[in-house]
Write a protein that holds these residues in place. Structure first.
Motif, PDB file in Angstrom:
ATOM      1  N   GLY A 145      48.230  -6.510   5.457  1.00 55.08           N
ATOM      2  CA  GLY A 145      49.681  -5.254   5.847  1.00 55.08           C
ATOM      3  C   GLY A 145      50.106  -5.668   7.024  1.00 55.08           C
ATOM      4  N   TYR A 146      49.417  -6.237   8.281  1.00 54.90           N
ATOM      5  CA  TYR A 146      50.487  -7.185   9.599  1.00 54.90           C
ATOM      6  C   TYR A 146      51.016  -7.527   9.147  1.00 54.90           C
ATOM      7  CZ  TYR A 146      51.266  -9.695  12.635  1.00 54.90           C
ATOM      8  OH  TYR A 146      51.619 -10.246  13.944  1.00 54.90           O
ATOM      9  N   LEU A 147      51.149  -8.275   8.040  1.00 57.75           N
ATOM     10  CA  LEU A 147      52.545  -9.766   8.140  1.00 57.75           C
ATOM     11  C   LEU A 147      53.646  -8.611   7.316  1.00 57.75           C
ATOM     12  CD1 LEU A 147      50.292 -12.392   6.649  1.00 57.75           C
ATOM     13  CD2 LEU A 147      51.393 -12.386   8.665  1.00 57.75           C
ATOM     14  N   GLN A 148      53.083  -8.051   6.245  1.00 59.19           N
ATOM     15  CA  GLN A 148      54.715  -7.327   5.318  1.00 59.19           C
ATOM     16  C   GLN A 148      54.894  -5.929   6.491  1.00 59.19           C
ATOM     17  OE1 GLN A 148      51.662  -5.131   2.780  1.00 59.19           O
ATOM     18  NE2 GLN A 148      52.443  -6.315   1.339  1.00 59.19           N
ATOM     19  N   GLY A 149      54.334  -5.533   7.341  1.00 59.44           N
ATOM     20  CA  GLY A 149      54.797  -4.163   8.036  1.00 59.44           C
ATOM     21  C   GLY A 149      55.417  -4.543   9.819  1.00 59.44           C
ATOM     22  N   GLN A 150      53.998  -5.576  10.634  1.00 57.87           N
ATOM     23  CA  GLN A 150      54.962  -6.006  11.497  1.00 57.87           C
ATOM     24  C   GLN A 150      55.791  -7.006  11.821  1.00 57.87           C
ATOM     25  OE1 GLN A 150      53.680  -4.662  14.695  1.00 57.87           O
ATOM     26  NE2 GLN A 150      53.388  -2.417  13.275  1.00 57.87           N
ATOM     27  N   ARG A 151      55.443  -7.874  10.458  1.00 62.07           N
ATOM     28  CA  ARG A 151      56.129  -9.384  10.684  1.00 62.07           C
ATOM     29  C   ARG A 151      57.211  -9.846   9.988  1.00 62.07           C
ATOM     30  NH1 ARG A 151      53.813 -14.329  13.084  1.00 62.07           N
ATOM     31  NH2 ARG A 151      55.962 -14.931  12.745  1.00 62.07           N
ATOM     32  N   GLY A 152      57.279  -8.408   8.795  1.00 66.36           N
ATOM     33  CA  GLY A 152      58.770  -8.821   7.712  1.00 66.36           C
ATOM     34  C   GLY A 152      58.645  -9.897   7.324  1.00 66.36           C
ATOM     35  N   CYS A 153      56.847 -10.461   6.580  1.00 71.10           N
ATOM     36  CA  CYS A 153      58.011 -12.117   5.726  1.00 71.10           C
ATOM     37  C   CYS A 153      57.925 -11.051   4.367  1.00 71.10           C
ATOM     38  CB  CYS A 153      55.965 -11.870   5.829  1.00 71.10           C
ATOM     39  SG  CYS A 153      55.416 -12.868   7.194  1.00 71.10           S
ATOM     40  N   SER A 154      58.335 -12.420   3.588  1.00 75.57           N
ATOM     41  CA  SER A 154      58.577 -11.930   2.543  1.00 75.57           C
ATOM     42  C   SER A 154      57.497 -12.176   1.916  1.00 75.57           C
ATOM     43  CB  SER A 154      59.619 -13.848   1.971  1.00 75.57           C
ATOM     44  OG  SER A 154      59.218 -14.629   1.722  1.00 75.57           O
ATOM     45  N   LYS A 155      57.886 -11.142  -0.160  1.00 74.39           N
ATOM     46  CA  LYS A 155      56.204 -11.333  -0.704  1.00 74.39           C
ATOM     47  C   LYS A 155      56.124 -13.068  -1.258  1.00 74.39           C
ATOM     48  CE  LYS A 155      59.856 -11.684  -5.016  1.00 74.39           C
ATOM     49  NZ  LYS A 155      60.057 -10.584  -5.874  1.00 74.39           N
ATOM     50  N   HIS A 156      56.437 -13.287  -1.220  1.00 79.28           N
ATOM     51  CA  HIS A 156      56.608 -14.865  -1.129  1.00 79.28           C
ATOM     52  C   HIS A 156      55.145 -15.654  -0.518  1.00 79.28           C
ATOM     53  CE1 HIS A 156      59.440 -15.581  -4.861  1.00 79.28           C
ATOM     54  NE2 HIS A 156      59.904 -15.440  -3.900  1.00 79.28           N
ATOM     55  N   THR A 157      55.640 -15.383   0.912  1.00 81.77           N
ATOM     56  CA  THR A 157      54.854 -15.658   1.822  1.00 81.77           C
ATOM     57  C   THR A 157      53.581 -14.931   1.793  1.00 81.77           C
ATOM     58  OG1 THR A 157      56.877 -16.578   3.738  1.00 81.77           O
ATOM     59  CG2 THR A 157      54.607 -15.351   4.192  1.00 81.77           C
ATOM     60  N   ILE A 158      53.479 -13.320   1.505  1.00 79.70           N
ATOM     61  CA  ILE A 158      52.529 -12.470   1.828  1.00 79.70           C
ATOM     62  C   ILE A 158      51.531 -13.115   0.066  1.00 79.70           C
ATOM     63  CG2 ILE A 158      51.179 -10.571   1.230  1.00 79.70           C
ATOM     64  CD1 ILE A 158      53.317 -10.645   3.605  1.00 79.70           C
ATOM     65  N   ARG A 159      52.345 -13.497  -0.921  1.00 78.26           N
ATOM     66  CA  ARG A 159      51.870 -13.720  -1.880  1.00 78.26           C
ATOM     67  C   ARG A 159      50.545 -15.170  -1.715  1.00 78.26           C
ATOM     68  NH1 ARG A 159      55.180 -15.910  -6.386  1.00 78.26           N
ATOM     69  NH2 ARG A 159      55.887 -14.210  -5.125  1.00 78.26           N
ATOM     70  N   ALA A 160      51.419 -16.001  -0.960  1.00 78.02           N
ATOM     71  CA  ALA A 160      50.468 -17.212  -0.371  1.00 78.02           C
ATOM     72  C   ALA A 160      49.407 -17.239   0.388  1.00 78.02           C
ATOM     73  CB  ALA A 160      51.805 -18.127   0.126  1.00 78.02           C
ATOM     74  N   TYR A 161      49.363 -16.393   1.463  1.00 77.66           N
ATOM     75  CA  TYR A 161      49.075 -15.619   2.297  1.00 77.66           C
ATOM     76  C   TYR A 161      47.252 -15.307   1.364  1.00 77.66           C
ATOM     77  CZ  TYR A 161      51.378 -16.960   7.036  1.00 77.66           C
ATOM     78  OH  TYR A 161      50.671 -17.943   8.406  1.00 77.66           O
ATOM     79  N   ARG A 162      47.893 -14.513   0.771  1.00 78.04           N
ATOM     80  CA  ARG A 162      46.341 -13.625   0.169  1.00 78.04           C
ATOM     81  C   ARG A 162      46.012 -14.420  -0.881  1.00 78.04           C
ATOM     82  NH1 ARG A 162      46.290  -8.675  -0.818  1.00 78.04           N
ATOM     83  NH2 ARG A 162      48.052  -7.980  -0.774  1.00 78.04           N
ATOM     84  N   LYS A 163      46.555 -15.895  -0.966  1.00 77.27           N
ATOM     85  CA  LYS A 163      45.639 -16.911  -2.099  1.00 77.27           C
ATOM     86  C   LYS A 163      45.098 -17.097  -1.317  1.00 77.27           C
ATOM     87  CE  LYS A 163      47.467 -20.468  -5.409  1.00 77.27           C
ATOM     88  NZ  LYS A 163      47.816 -21.079  -5.932  1.00 77.27           N
ATOM     89  N   ASP A 164      45.349 -18.457  -0.084  1.00 76.36           N
ATOM     90  CA  ASP A 164      44.588 -18.357   0.186  1.00 76.36           C
ATOM     91  C   ASP A 164      43.295 -17.896   0.876  1.00 76.36           C
ATOM     92  OD1 ASP A 164      46.467 -20.791   0.378  1.00 76.36           O
ATOM     93  OD2 ASP A 164      47.792 -20.936   2.044  1.00 76.36           O
ATOM     94  N   LEU A 165      44.248 -16.558   1.663  1.00 72.89           N
ATOM     95  CA  LEU A 165      42.789 -15.936   1.918  1.00 72.89           C
ATOM     96  C   LEU A 165      41.685 -15.979   1.160  1.00 72.89           C
ATOM     97  CD1 LEU A 165      45.004 -13.978   4.685  1.00 72.89           C
ATOM     98  CD2 LEU A 165      43.022 -15.863   5.542  1.00 72.89           C
ATOM     99  N   GLU A 166      41.878 -15.878  -0.004  1.00 74.21           N
ATOM    100  CA  GLU A 166      41.295 -15.265  -1.245  1.00 74.21           C
ATOM    101  C   GLU A 166      40.572 -16.469  -1.597  1.00 74.21           C
ATOM    102  OE1 GLU A 166      43.200 -13.021  -4.348  1.00 74.21           O
ATOM    103  OE2 GLU A 166      43.432 -10.934  -2.816  1.00 74.21           O
ATOM    104  N   ARG A 167      40.625 -17.814  -1.603  1.00 72.03           N
ATOM    105  CA  ARG A 167      40.519 -19.055  -1.467  1.00 72.03           C
ATOM    106  C   ARG A 167      39.186 -18.595  -0.499  1.00 72.03           C
ATOM    107  NH1 ARG A 167      44.952 -21.305  -3.387  1.00 72.03           N
ATOM    108  NH2 ARG A 167      44.926 -22.696  -1.379  1.00 72.03           N
ATOM    109  N   PHE A 168      39.606 -18.908   0.604  1.00 73.93           N
ATOM    110  CA  PHE A 168      38.685 -19.217   1.855  1.00 73.93           C
ATOM    111  C   PHE A 168      37.867 -17.908   2.123  1.00 73.93           C
ATOM    112  CE2 PHE A 168      37.923 -18.265   5.775  1.00 73.93           C
ATOM    113  CZ  PHE A 168      36.795 -20.042   6.901  1.00 73.93           C
ATOM    114  N   SER A 169      37.904 -17.490   1.478  1.00 70.10           N
ATOM    115  CA  SER A 169      36.694 -15.858   1.418  1.00 70.10           C
ATOM    116  C   SER A 169      35.824 -16.328   0.340  1.00 70.10           C
ATOM    117  CB  SER A 169      37.190 -14.442   1.050  1.00 70.10           C
ATOM    118  OG  SER A 169      36.162 -13.769   1.147  1.00 70.10           O
TER     119      SER A 169
END
Length: 64
Positions: free
Chosen positions: A10-34
């Protein structure tokens, strides 16, 4: 952990305005780490992070 991931996304989307590709990459990495640590955020330490990085490199994932 899921709530923390969603908060960061949510921070990346709202505050940083990251692209959907960046969001997807972060989500994927964080879910794998989790999945890798299978623990609450309070229990994660530097060794967990380094171990995850090593596993990802073994899988051929780019360092960046």
């Amino acid at each position: 952990m899921k709530e923390l991931i969603e908060g960061f996304i949510g921070y990346l989307q709202g505050q940083r305005g990251c692209s959907k590709h960046t969001i997807r990459a972060y989500r994927k990495d964080l879910e794998r780490f989790s999945e890798y640590v299978k623990a609450k955020a309070d229990d994660i330490d530097f060794i967990d992070i380094r171990g995850f990085e090593a596993e990802e490199l073994k899988r051929g994932v780019n360092k960046s």
